[in-house]
Scaffold this motif. Structure first.
Motif, PDB file in Angstrom:
ATOM      1  N   TYR A 284      68.389  15.637 -24.311  1.00  0.00           N
ATOM      2  CA  TYR A 284      69.360  15.130 -23.340  1.00  0.00           C
ATOM      3  C   TYR A 284      70.114  16.191 -22.666  1.00  0.00           C
ATOM      4  N   GLU A 285      70.455  17.112 -23.040  1.00  0.00           N
ATOM      5  CA  GLU A 285      70.891  18.350 -22.297  1.00  0.00           C
ATOM      6  C   GLU A 285      70.179  18.449 -21.023  1.00  0.00           C
ATOM      7  N   ILE A 286      68.784  18.555 -21.302  1.00  0.00           N
ATOM      8  CA  ILE A 286      67.757  18.621 -19.923  1.00  0.00           C
ATOM      9  C   ILE A 286      68.027  17.367 -19.083  1.00  0.00           C
ATOM     10  N   ALA A 287      68.265  16.247 -19.545  1.00  0.00           N
ATOM     11  CA  ALA A 287      68.463  15.168 -18.496  1.00  0.00           C
ATOM     12  C   ALA A 287      69.981  15.317 -18.099  1.00  0.00           C
ATOM     13  N   GLU A 288      70.808  15.756 -18.716  1.00  0.00           N
ATOM     14  CA  GLU A 288      72.053  15.685 -18.162  1.00  0.00           C
ATOM     15  C   GLU A 288      72.187  16.837 -17.390  1.00  0.00           C
ATOM     16  N   ALA A 289      71.627  17.643 -16.885  1.00  0.00           N
ATOM     17  CA  ALA A 289      71.664  18.891 -16.064  1.00  0.00           C
ATOM     18  C   ALA A 289      72.238  17.982 -14.618  1.00  0.00           C
ATOM     19  N   ALA A 290      73.316  18.723 -14.032  1.00  0.00           N
ATOM     20  CA  ALA A 290      73.752  18.323 -12.864  1.00  0.00           C
ATOM     21  C   ALA A 290      72.438  18.015 -11.776  1.00  0.00           C
ATOM     22  N   PHE A 291      72.435  16.871 -11.392  1.00  0.00           N
ATOM     23  CA  PHE A 291      71.334  16.513 -10.327  1.00  0.00           C
ATOM     24  C   PHE A 291      71.983  16.073  -9.043  1.00  0.00           C
ATOM     25  N   LEU A 292      72.401  17.258  -7.944  1.00  0.00           N
ATOM     26  CA  LEU A 292      72.815  16.844  -6.645  1.00  0.00           C
ATOM     27  C   LEU A 292      72.003  17.515  -5.695  1.00  0.00           C
ATOM     28  N   PRO A 293      70.894  17.248  -5.752  1.00  0.00           N
ATOM     29  CA  PRO A 293      70.140  18.052  -4.618  1.00  0.00           C
ATOM     30  C   PRO A 293      70.568  17.575  -3.072  1.00  0.00           C
ATOM     31  N   ALA A 294      70.340  18.434  -2.370  1.00  0.00           N
ATOM     32  CA  ALA A 294      70.728  18.101  -1.024  1.00  0.00           C
ATOM     33  C   ALA A 294      69.394  18.150   0.052  1.00  0.00           C
ATOM     34  N   SER A 295      68.194  18.233  -0.612  1.00  0.00           N
ATOM     35  CA  SER A 295      67.116  18.011   0.070  1.00  0.00           C
ATOM     36  C   SER A 295      65.939  17.526  -0.916  1.00  0.00           C
ATOM     37  N   VAL A 296      64.732  17.130  -0.046  1.00  0.00           N
ATOM     38  CA  VAL A 296      63.621  16.473  -1.038  1.00  0.00           C
ATOM     39  C   VAL A 296      63.129  17.925  -1.784  1.00  0.00           C
ATOM     40  N   ASN A 297      63.011  18.869  -1.096  1.00  0.00           N
ATOM     41  CA  ASN A 297      62.332  20.165  -1.652  1.00  0.00           C
ATOM     42  C   ASN A 297      63.341  20.683  -2.906  1.00  0.00           C
ATOM     43  N   GLU A 298      64.597  20.566  -2.885  1.00  0.00           N
ATOM     44  CA  GLU A 298      65.534  20.943  -3.855  1.00  0.00           C
ATOM     45  C   GLU A 298      65.147  20.025  -4.916  1.00  0.00           C
ATOM     46  N   ALA A 299      65.173  18.518  -4.771  1.00  0.00           N
ATOM     47  CA  ALA A 299      64.981  17.555  -5.957  1.00  0.00           C
ATOM     48  C   ALA A 299      63.599  17.668  -6.288  1.00  0.00           C
ATOM     49  N   GLU A 300      62.633  18.014  -5.806  1.00  0.00           N
ATOM     50  CA  GLU A 300      61.342  18.394  -6.387  1.00  0.00           C
ATOM     51  C   GLU A 300      61.334  19.511  -7.349  1.00  0.00           C
ATOM     52  N   GLU A 301      62.242  20.813  -7.103  1.00  0.00           N
ATOM     53  CA  GLU A 301      62.169  21.959  -7.948  1.00  0.00           C
ATOM     54  C   GLU A 301      62.789  21.273  -9.027  1.00  0.00           C
ATOM     55  N   MET A 302      63.954  20.543  -8.979  1.00  0.00           N
ATOM     56  CA  MET A 302      64.673  20.323 -10.065  1.00  0.00           C
ATOM     57  C   MET A 302      63.788  19.319 -11.076  1.00  0.00           C
ATOM     58  N   ILE A 303      63.406  18.338 -10.605  1.00  0.00           N
ATOM     59  CA  ILE A 303      62.463  17.397 -11.254  1.00  0.00           C
ATOM     60  C   ILE A 303      61.210  18.236 -11.982  1.00  0.00           C
ATOM     61  N   HIS A 304      60.708  18.953 -11.395  1.00  0.00           N
ATOM     62  CA  HIS A 304      59.750  19.792 -12.068  1.00  0.00           C
ATOM     63  C   HIS A 304      60.083  20.628 -13.131  1.00  0.00           C
ATOM     64  N   LYS A 305      61.489  21.343 -12.829  1.00  0.00           N
ATOM     65  CA  LYS A 305      61.957  22.285 -13.979  1.00  0.00           C
ATOM     66  C   LYS A 305      62.182  21.158 -15.275  1.00  0.00           C
ATOM     67  N   GLN A 306      62.878  20.114 -14.846  1.00  0.00           N
ATOM     68  CA  GLN A 306      63.434  19.161 -16.134  1.00  0.00           C
ATOM     69  C   GLN A 306      62.171  18.565 -16.942  1.00  0.00           C
ATOM     70  N   THR A 307      61.193  18.280 -16.226  1.00  0.00           N
ATOM     71  CA  THR A 307      59.697  17.796 -16.687  1.00  0.00           C
ATOM     72  C   THR A 307      59.136  18.746 -17.699  1.00  0.00           C
ATOM     73  N   ASN A 308      59.069  19.849 -17.082  1.00  0.00           N
ATOM     74  CA  ASN A 308      58.523  21.067 -17.994  1.00  0.00           C
ATOM     75  C   ASN A 308      59.258  21.415 -19.172  1.00  0.00           C
ATOM     76  N   GLU A 309      60.547  21.364 -18.893  1.00  0.00           N
ATOM     77  CA  GLU A 309      61.510  21.678 -20.155  1.00  0.00           C
ATOM     78  C   GLU A 309      61.745  20.557 -21.113  1.00  0.00           C
ATOM     79  N   PHE A 310      61.532  19.452 -20.685  1.00  0.00           N
ATOM     80  CA  PHE A 310      61.327  18.254 -21.715  1.00  0.00           C
ATOM     81  C   PHE A 310      60.120  18.243 -22.476  1.00  0.00           C
TER      82      PHE A 310
END
Length: 204
Positions: A76-102
């Motif tokens: 849940y600490e992975i899911a709880e990481a702040a998710f405040l992307p300013a762009s689609v590219n930033e969101a994509e990077e964050m989601i890839h990272k979260q999925t891989n860590e999960f």
């Protein structure tokens, strides 16, 4: 020695005893599996009295529920990481990272998750606990999607909670495949592929 000091020492001793019992329970569950594990084995391994053990836990299901909370808190600490992307590219990077860590966490906690899977199929209490954990994840993902929708990054014609539910179930399916050693591709590849499909379907 005043009463407060005595009470503090008792409290500290109680915490240590509880932790000792949980560590013993983890070892017994991994070694024996949920079905064969007994509270007697746990108590003997922890080297505490029966009366003391039952002050903290009523039975082996109680032990497992607490262990499940502890393990899933890491996820849940992975899911709880702040998710405040300013762009689609930033969101994509964050989601890839979260999925891989999960999914990497599923590899790291494989043995304990194997016990959880056994228990979910046997114990109504543990099964209900897993449902609650699942809903907690779905709620968090739903909030992230809603943020992306409000900020013009994601499609607004889809229901954030329904999409969150589908996304979590995708991750959960791969989590159990990893737990069962049924996966044929590296975790990084699995994470990259499922995250890419999710992002392309949701983000603008």
């Amino acid at each position: 020695m005043n009463e407060n000091n005595i009470e503090d020492k008792r409290h500290l001793r109680s915490i240590k005893t509880r932790q000792k019992l949980l560590e013993a329970a983890r070892e017994v569950f991994i070694q024996e599996g949920f079905h064969k594990a007994t509270i007697t084995q746990i108590i003997k391994k922890a080297r505490v009295g029966y009366g003391t053990a039952y002050v903290h836990f009523e039975g082996k299901e109680d032990f497992l529920v607490v262990l499940m909370e502890n393990v899933m808190e890491k996820f849940y600490e992975i899911a709880e990481a702040a998710f405040l992307p300013a762009s689609v590219n930033e969101a994509e990077e964050m989601i890839h990272k979260q999925t891989n860590e999960f999914l990497k966490m599923a590899e790291d906690e494989q043995k304990m998750l194997q016990v959880f899977e056994q228990a979910i199929g046997i114990s109504p209490l543990v099964s209900e606990k897993w449902k609650n954990i699942r809903e907690k994840f779905i709620q968090r993902i739903s909030e992230d999607i809603a943020y992306a929708q409000r900020n013009g990054l994601a499609r607004k014609d889809v229901h954030n909670e329904l999409v969150a539910r589908g996304w979590f179930f995708t991750n959960e399916m791969y989590l159990w495949e990893i737990v069962r050693n049924e996966y044929e591709h590296p975790v990084e590849q699995i994470a990259k592929n499922i995250a890419s499909i999710y992002i392309k379907g949701l983000y603008l």
